[in-house]
Design an enzyme around this catalytic site. Structure first.
Site, short mmCIF file in Angstrom:
data_model
loop_
_atom_site.label_atom_id
_atom_site.label_comp_id
_atom_site.label_asym_id
_atom_site.label_seq_id
_atom_site.Cartn_x
_atom_site.Cartn_y
_atom_site.Cartn_z
CE LYS A 255 -69.53 -55.44 -77.65
NZ LYS A 255 -70.14 -54.57 -78.68
CG ASP A 260 -65.84 -53.65 -82.05
OD1 ASP A 260 -65.42 -54.37 -82.99
OD2 ASP A 260 -67.01 -53.20 -82.00
CE LYS A 267 -66.33 -50.59 -84.04
NZ LYS A 267 -67.72 -50.27 -84.41
CG ASP A 337 -68.13 -53.05 -86.30
OD1 ASP A 337 -67.68 -53.35 -85.17
OD2 ASP A 337 -68.28 -51.88 -86.70
NE ARG A 341 -75.68 -57.55 -83.28
CZ ARG A 341 -76.32 -56.64 -84.00
NH1 ARG A 341 -77.30 -57.00 -84.80
NH2 ARG A 341 -76.02 -55.36 -83.89
N1 BES Z 1 -69.11 -51.69 -80.13
C1 BES Z 1 -69.94 -51.30 -81.19
C2 BES Z 1 -71.03 -50.34 -80.77
C3 BES Z 1 -70.59 -49.00 -80.23
C4 BES Z 1 -70.55 -47.89 -81.06
C5 BES Z 1 -70.26 -48.85 -78.90
C6 BES Z 1 -70.16 -46.67 -80.54
C7 BES Z 1 -69.88 -47.63 -78.40
C8 BES Z 1 -69.83 -46.54 -79.23
C9 BES Z 1 -70.60 -52.51 -81.83
O1 BES Z 1 -69.87 -53.69 -81.78
C10 BES Z 1 -70.78 -52.19 -83.28
O2 BES Z 1 -69.81 -52.05 -83.95
N2 BES Z 1 -72.02 -52.09 -83.70
C11 BES Z 1 -72.34 -51.78 -85.05
C12 BES Z 1 -73.44 -52.70 -85.48
C13 BES Z 1 -73.69 -52.70 -86.95
C14 BES Z 1 -72.53 -53.28 -87.68
C15 BES Z 1 -74.96 -53.46 -87.22
C16 BES Z 1 -72.79 -50.33 -85.09
O3 BES Z 1 -73.42 -49.86 -84.17
O4 BES Z 1 -72.45 -49.66 -86.06
ZN ZN Z 2 -68.53 -53.85 -80.24
MN MN Z 3 -68.51 -53.87 -83.39
#
Ligand code: BES
Ligand code: ZN
Ligand code: MN
Length: 491
Positions: A255, A260, A267, A337, A341
């Site tokens: 990835k 992001d 976020k 967010d 995936r």
């Molecule tokens: N890049 C983030 C996950 C992440 C969080 C990486 C903290 C490193 C540190 C990912 O794209 C994300 O935002 N995931 C969400 C998923 C949710 C929306 C189902 C998350 O973990 O909150």
């Molecule tokens: Zn991410």
């Molecule tokens: Mn994300």
């Protein structure tokens, strides 16, 4: 860009400690036995090491510990490091000791009087790993001198030979850290692709697929993530063909979200700056390919990274949009967010269609939930195949990189059902890392051995680890390199 310090292996003369570098290290066993060079240092310092060994505090000394003496009287050095090492040393112990030594000598020229120590190459690798700094964006008063490390050994050629592949791995780790530490205005999708193309120099075959081609291939879920950004989405492919001709390769998929923001599902501001590391999976794939190429691994491995930026804009994907993946399955995007995936599913599918690999391993900073579950000590490991999974866990253990297997199952997968499409891109809050893995598994062909590594907790950390200063760790390069060595190399 950071580079691994040059390590020189020289002849060992235990009587000669004159004209040494700023820092000198000698060996003592936990039982208090000095080797020849330590005895010389002891004599020159009028018994300082013997007094240390006799002290109460030394009784608690363990193998791997480094005890430092500043300005040792009688010795022409700024610091004398006593390396407490048992004679039976594991590779990891030697590497940890080297890392401690590097932290203690803080970039100053260092000579290690290693004598007949076996595992001196691993010690040197520990130094190389821990000698990392990321100062690309600091205006320094003066250029820092290159770190100079000398290992004086009774068999310098032998140790130098053993060190070469370990140095290659350290180079790979440093590359991963550089990529992960780099801010997103510098490491754009194009810059990331440029750096990958730079690895043609070391014998990797590199291909970069641009948006037009991705569109033709039908990678709509990947493109849906990047469409809000001014940076073009790309898929970069790195091939290392060191194995038998025509043998199915191992595919590593990463990835590479260079930043992001969350997209329209934006976020919160606090901590958003950390999302420069959201290309960590792609960073590990790239660093691993570098290590394999530098040490000329006898295996076929292909690395594929999806490079995109997740931005909100008038053209960005909306929550509720439905897009079609390259596989043909449709996805209802509930939360923009949960973008990792969407990137991975298309690249995982493409990797299988194009390369018919023997196995697929994907890496991603995929979920915050994995940090809640495992903290910063272990990556989450998900797999449909016990054999490859156990081989990976073993490789990670041998390399001292934390990895912990998590479950998969139909009940989790059911949470991805969508009212209007084949699936949605998020489950509920419970088991967020597992439902993310279930989403990916829908794009793994039946019978394809597969591992998903959720590295959100381990790719970049806020305090120093054994092998890295705070920031990017390079977690995974060593374990994957080891997995290739134990499972895929032909000899
Ligand atoms: N890049 C983030 C996950 C992440 C969080 C990486 C903290 C490193 C540190 C990912 O794209 C994300 O935002 N995931 C969400 C998923 C949710 C929306 C189902 C998350 O973990 O909150
Ligand atoms: Zn991410
Ligand atoms: Mn994300």
């Amino acid at each position: 860009m950071s580079s691994v310090p040059a390590v020189e292996f020289s002849e060992y003369d235990p009587k000669d400690l004159s004209g040494m570098s700023d820092h000198v290290a000698v060996l003592v066993t936990p039982e208090g036995v000095m080797d020849q060079a330590a005895r010389t240092a002891n004599r020159l310092t009028k018994g300082a090491i013997a007094r240390l060994i006799d002290s109460e505090s030394f009784k608690k000394a363990k193998s791997g510990q480094v005890i430092s003496m500043a300005w040792p009287a009688g010795l022409a050095a700024d610091s004398l490091h006593i390396l407490v090492l048992s004679r039976k040393l594991t590779p990891v112990e030697a590497r940890q000791a080297g890392a401690k030594l590097a932290a203690a000598s803080a970039g100053k020229p260092l000579t290690i009087m290693a004598g007949s120590m076996h595992k001196a190459a691993e010690l040197a690798q520990g130094i190389a790993l821990r000698s990392y700094t990321f100062e690309a964006h600091k205006s320094l008063d003066e250029a820092k001198p290159e770190v100079a490390v000398t290992v004086a050994h009774k068999a310098p050629e032998e140790i130098a030979e053993a060190y070469a592949p370990l140095a290659a791995v350290a180079e790979g780790v440093h590359m991963t850290r550089d990529l992960v530490n780099e801010p997103a205005n510098v490491l754009t999708t194009s810059e990331f692709a440029n750096r990958i193309e730079g690895m043609r120099e070391i014998g990797l075959e590199v291909e970069v697929l641009e948006e037009e081609e991705l569109e033709k291939l039908g990678m709509r879920t990947l493109l849906s993530v990047g469409q809000g950004s001014d940076s073009p989405s790309k898929v970069a492919i790195m091939k290392w063909n060191g194995g038998a001709e025509g043998a199915a390769p191992l595919a590593l998929v990463g990835k590479g979200v260079v930043f992001d923001t969350g997209g329209i599902s934006l976020k919160p501001a606090g901590g958003m700056e950390d999302m420069t590391m959201d290309m960590g999976g792609a960073g590990v794939v790239t660093g691993t390919m570098k290590a394999l190429a530098l040490r000329k691994a006898k295996a076929n491995v292909v690395g594929l990274v999806g490079l995109v930026e997740n931005m909100p804009s008038g053209n960005a994907t909306r929550p509720g949009d439905v897009v079609k993946s390259m596989k043909g399955d449709t996805v209802e995007i509930i939360n923009t967010d949960a973008e990792g995936r969407l990137v991975l599913c298309d690249v995982i599918w493409y990797a299988q269609e194009r390369f018919n690999p023997s196995a697929v391993i994907d890496l991603a900073t995929l979920t915050g939930a994995v940090i809640i579950g495992l903290g910063h000590e272990n990556a989450g490991v998900f797999s449909n195949d016990d054999e490859i999974c156990n081989a990976f866990l073993k490789a990670a253990r041998l390399e001292d990189e934390g990895a912990w297997r998590m479950p998969l199952g139909k009940a989790y997968d059911d949470q991805l059902k969508s009212r209007i499409a084949d699936m949605k891109n998020v489950g509920g809050r419970p088991a967020g890392s597992i439902t993310a893995a279930q989403f990916l598994q829908r794009f793994v062909k039946d019978d394809m051995p597969w591992i998903h590594l959720d590295i959100a907790g381990v790719a970049s950390v806020k305090s120093a680890t054994s092998y890295a200063p705070k920031g990017a760790t390079g977690w995974g390069v060593m374990a994957l390199n080891r997995l290739v060595a134990i499972k895929y190399e032909t000899e």
